[in-house]
Scaffold this motif. Structure first.
Motif, short mmCIF file in Angstrom:
data_model
loop_
_atom_site.label_atom_id
_atom_site.label_comp_id
_atom_site.label_asym_id
_atom_site.label_seq_id
_atom_site.Cartn_x
_atom_site.Cartn_y
_atom_site.Cartn_z
N THR A 149 0.84 -1.20 0.00
CA THR A 149 0.00 0.00 0.00
C THR A 149 0.88 1.25 0.00
O THR A 149 2.11 1.17 0.09
CB THR A 149 -0.91 0.01 1.24
N ASP A 150 0.24 2.41 -0.08
CA ASP A 150 0.98 3.67 -0.10
C ASP A 150 1.22 4.23 1.30
O ASP A 150 1.51 5.40 1.46
CB ASP A 150 0.24 4.70 -0.96
N LYS A 151 1.11 3.37 2.31
CA LYS A 151 1.28 3.80 3.69
C LYS A 151 2.47 3.07 4.32
O LYS A 151 2.58 1.85 4.22
CB LYS A 151 0.01 3.50 4.49
N PHE A 152 3.36 3.83 4.98
CA PHE A 152 4.47 3.20 5.69
C PHE A 152 3.92 2.56 6.96
O PHE A 152 3.30 3.22 7.80
CB PHE A 152 5.55 4.21 6.05
N GLU A 153 4.13 1.27 7.11
CA GLU A 153 3.63 0.58 8.29
C GLU A 153 4.37 -0.74 8.47
O GLU A 153 5.06 -1.22 7.56
CB GLU A 153 2.13 0.30 8.16
N ASN B 242 5.94 -2.53 5.32
CA ASN B 242 5.41 -1.99 4.07
C ASN B 242 6.03 -0.61 3.85
O ASN B 242 5.89 0.29 4.68
CB ASN B 242 3.89 -1.88 4.14
N PRO C 102 6.33 2.54 1.06
CA PRO C 102 6.06 3.20 -0.22
C PRO C 102 7.33 3.88 -0.72
O PRO C 102 8.06 4.52 0.04
CB PRO C 102 4.98 4.23 0.15
N ASP D 5 5.29 7.88 -5.35
CA ASP D 5 3.83 7.86 -5.46
C ASP D 5 3.28 6.63 -6.17
O ASP D 5 2.08 6.35 -6.10
CB ASP D 5 3.35 9.12 -6.21
#
Length: 837
Positions: A182-186, A206, A208, A211
């Protein structure tokens, strides 16, 4: 913690395992659904009552309640809530799904079945339940129990899925989907400690990268001791190392591509088999001689021990629910345990896959799945669990899979169309052999017993060690090339009425070969060092589906469907020794090989999908009738008859009077019922339940075959409740779940010395999860098999052929038998702590 490798947990922890495990939770499992950007999870978290579930079982995203199929879809959260740790747990919690060990080979060769339709094993057996990991088909059952982590969802489709999923989905399909970048750092770090020194470490990150690009990586180290004592081992231990990396590129809203790599290294020791009964009455000592019981008796006496007891000898039936015999004869004729009898079930599986999705317009999209996978399965099984025989069970599989599909909305959204094609290639190799130790005593033949002068006391006894015997030393290979084209269209006749039709044409080309090497039970033709046979065939099938569904209201839908699926034909052959009489070199035997034809299942199904009382109740009943023809199944074939006409009964090739072969087992009618239900009593209290019944009726079965084999546990059901409490310190969730697994037969015959009905059992699991307010931490306490019930996941009874010899005779009556059960895990408690960032 683990030495060896195989066992119950091997069967149980496969990548699909935990995922599949979900299926277990029929009503999409418990509770609070999590919103996902991917199709096919639970949505609408802002609604009160039960949440919507989106699936892709029809190759497009649809609401579960609008999908005219019997399907279960569950999330990672459901696995934890139900206390599901392995594949056996999955089948416990999923009505009409059976995943169990196999007769003799235990967890080395698990059975996968839905609604009583199973199959697979070795290098040539075909599955009856299709298994897909991120869209890539997994053909082998050996080693297909790979533990999975960080999954998005699992879809369990019950009933034939031939039109959209193709080959070998006659019973249904299990589809496992990993969570996508996903586009979220986690990320998170999770640790678990529990009973039997369970020590798990799992992590995910995760990231990114700009974009349009993101990477998601997961890793796990999972370790747990066994629970059945045998010699120096504790059977049931397993250690897994798992890693997965995915990279997703999404340059626009119209295009995305995900490249993934999965690696799983699983090591387990022996299947946790425990003897329940060892019935040699009226006895061995002084009564009969020859074959395994007498050879063990001779070894006992030679070691200065008491002779073998006629019933439940305490060295075999240990008097403890978690103790197996401490016997080993593979190293020498002394019965003391030795590492030569250590079993294992080791599996390495890796998969590389590429998924591409491209929206050509608002109404047309293209999707592609490409995958390459490699399995290396190494197994060693103690077939009779007495330390007298070890069977090597190795399988190597190399797979390439490609599928492409086009989705279109036509005529102003009046028609949803899916068309596509797929290609499957596999090279499967199984180099296997058997080693057993025998004594010098010989069982008197029926002719010797019939002699007027016969007297057992005067018969040449012999009570020494005859040494090790190497048997059935073969390499089996199969090359498979499968092609399919399919199309399915749903016509929205009105806002309430939909008609769906689909077709798939498939071609399966198989090239089969086998090499058999000289051994104690086999002699090749003079001047040769082995005998080779080969055969091949292209199998064809046309599958179809026709469905009508009608929406009485927005919340009540009923449907009826007729669908057909096939399982590709296969080969099963035993190479016979050369004799001057049979003149059977390889080419002559190849000409006699006859392929087993395609299996076919036609399903007639009706069901309803209802969401009632302001979304407080979801209830989905399904009724089905299936006609199952040309059933491929293992059966005892008497030597000297039928396909074994060239193999005489008795040593060396057929010491127990029969061999196991896969043959056409005629027809079966399967009828049953499934019910999935979820009740949102309040926004914080949710109940779920599911159940299933399957009743088989055999037609035109071979003589002696009475039971469906492998059987389906029936009836089966599960009940669960989830209560969420918002306290001042944070949110606490309580889960309590009960699963009931019905009885099942463990042999094709009934009332014989090899048949046994495995009893039903029930399991209660509990979990408490705490999420402290303001802290990125989750703490969970769990107890599986809370009531510490003693239960068995499978059983095997070996009859008189192992304890006397050859065809029935006066000395072999009444038939002696031995019953062993595969113990399920006792109560396990533990704690899991997860740190999120």
């Amino acid at each position: 913690m683990i030495m060896g490798a195989t066992a119950l947990r091997a069967r149980a922890r496969t990548t699909l395992m935990t995922a599949c495990a979900l299926g277990a939770v029929a009503a999409a499992s418990t509770a609070q659904a999590q919103v996902s950007s991917n199709p096919a999870t639970e949505t609408a978290a802002d609604q009160s009552g039960v949440s919507d579930i989106v699936v892709t079982a029809e190759r497009r995203a649809t609401n579960l309640q609008d999908t005219p199929l019997s399907i279960i879809a569950v999330t990672q959260e459901a696995i934890s809530a139900k206390g599901i740790d392995d594949l056996q747990d999955l089948s416990n919690f999923t009505p009409n799904l059976t995943i169990s060990p196999s007769r003799g080979n235990g967890n080395n060769s698990p059975n996968f079945g839905i609604r009583g339709i199973a199959g697979g094993g070795g290098a040539t057996g075909e599955r009856g339940v299709g298994l897909y990991i991120d869209g890539v088909y997994v053909p082998r059952t050996s080693g297909s129990v790979l533990r999975v982590l960080d999954i998005d969802r699992v879809e369990v489709l019950r009933g034939p899925q031939g039109t959209l999923f193709g080959r070998n989905s006659t019973g249904g399909a299990i589809r496992i989907f990993s969570k996508q970048p996903t586009d979220k750092f986690e990320g998170y770090l999770r640790g678990t400690y529990g009973s039997f020194d369970r020590t798990d470490f799992v992590g995910m990150l995760n990231i990114p990268l700009g974009d349009t690009f993101a990477v998601r990586a997961q890793g796990a180290y999972l370790d747990q001791d066994g629970y059945v004592d045998r010699g120096t081992e504790k059977l049931g231990a397993q250690r897994d190392k798992i890693g997965r990396v995915q990279a997703r590129w999404e340059p626009s809203s119209d295009f995305n591509a995900t490249l993934g790599f999965l690696y799983s290294d699983s090591k387990a020791n022996g299947t946790p088999l425990v003897f329940r009964e060892f019935d040699m009455r009226p006895g061995i000592e002084g009564v009969i001689q020859g074959n395994f019981a007498d050879w063990i008796n001779d070894a006992f006496k030679r070691a200065g021990q008491a002779p073998l007891a006629a019933y439940n000898d305490s060295r075999i039936v240990r008097g403890d629910r978690f103790k197996a015999p401490d016997l080993c004869f593979i190293d020498d004729f002394d019965p003391d345990y030795d590492s030569a009898c250590n079993q294992y079930n080791n599996n390495k599986y890796w998969q590389a896959d590429l998924t591409v999705a491209y929206d050509l317009s608002d109404t047309i999209s293209l999707n592609s799945v490409s995958g390459y996978a490699k399995l290396k399965h190494r197994g060693f099984s103690d077939y009779q669990v007495l330390g007298t025989e070890i069977r090597n069970d190795d399988v190597d599989s190399d797979v390439f899979y490609q599928e492409a599909q086009l989705n279109a909305k036509l005529f102003g959204d009046a028609v949803d169309l899916v068309v596509g094609g797929n290609y499957f290639y596999e090279k499967a190799v199984a180099p296997n052999y058997t080693i057993n130790r025998r004594g010098t005593s010989v069982f008197p033949s029926a002719a010797q017993q019939a002699s007027p002068t016969f007297n057992l006391n005067n018969f040449a006894f012999g009570n020494g060690d005859a040494g090790l015997f190497r048997l059935t030393d073969v390499i089996t290979k199969q090359l498979s090339n499968s092609y399919g084209i399919f199309g399915s269209a749903t016509w929205h006749v009105t806002d309430k009425l939909n008609l769906t039709g689909g077709l798939r044409q498939a071609w399966d080309k198989k090239d089969y070969s086998q090499i058999r090497f000289p051994a104690n039970d086999f002699i090749p033709a003079p001047g040769t060092t082995s005998t080779s046979v080969a055969s091949g065939k292209t199998f064809k099938a046309l599958d179809y589906r026709a469905t009508i569904d009608y929406h009485f209201t927005d919340d009540i839908m009923a449907y009826g469907t007729i669908s057909k699926a096939y399982k590709a034909g296969q080969f099963s052959y035993t190479i016979v020794s050369y004799t001057a009489a049979n003149n059977a070199p390889g080419p002559n035997q190849s000409a006699a090989i006859q392929p087993i034809p395609n299996e076919k299942v036609v399903n007639y199904e009706i069901g309803a999908r209802m969401t009632l009382f302001d979304r407080r109740l979801r209830i989905n009943p399904t009724l089905f009738h299936m006609d199952y023809t040309n059933r491929q199944a293992a059966v005892q074939v008497t030597c000297g008859t039928g396909t074994l006409a060239g193999i005489p009964s008795g040593p060396p090739q057929c010491p127990v009077g029969f061999l196991i072969q896969v043959q056409n087992q005629g027809e079966v009618t399967l009828e049953g019922f499934e019910l999935d239900m979820q009740i949102a009593a309040t926004d914080n209290l949710i109940f779920d339940a599911s159940g299933g019944i399957t009743k088989p009726k055999l037609k035109n079965a071979p003589a002696g075959t009475v039971n469906l084999f492998p059987d389906v546990a029936s009836p089966s059901f599960n009940l669960g409740t989830t209560y969420t409490l918002d306290a001042g310190f944070g949110k606490t969730t309580f889960n309590l779940n009960y699963a009931y697994v019905g009885k099942q037969e463990t042999h094709p015959t009934k009332g014989t010395d090899s048949s046994y009905t495995l009893p039903a059992y029930g399991l209660l699991n509990a979990r408490i999860q705490i999420v402290p307010e303001g802290l990125p931490v989750t703490v969970a306490l769990f107890a599986n098999n809370l009531l510490d019930n003693t239960f068995s996941t499978y059983a095997q009874r070996f009859g008189g052929g192992f304890w006397d010899a050859g065809a029935p005779s006066p000395l072999s009556a009444p038939p002696r038998s031995a019953l062993a059960e595969i113990r399920g895990r006792p109560r396990e408690v533990g704690v899991t702590v997860q740190y999120n960032f």
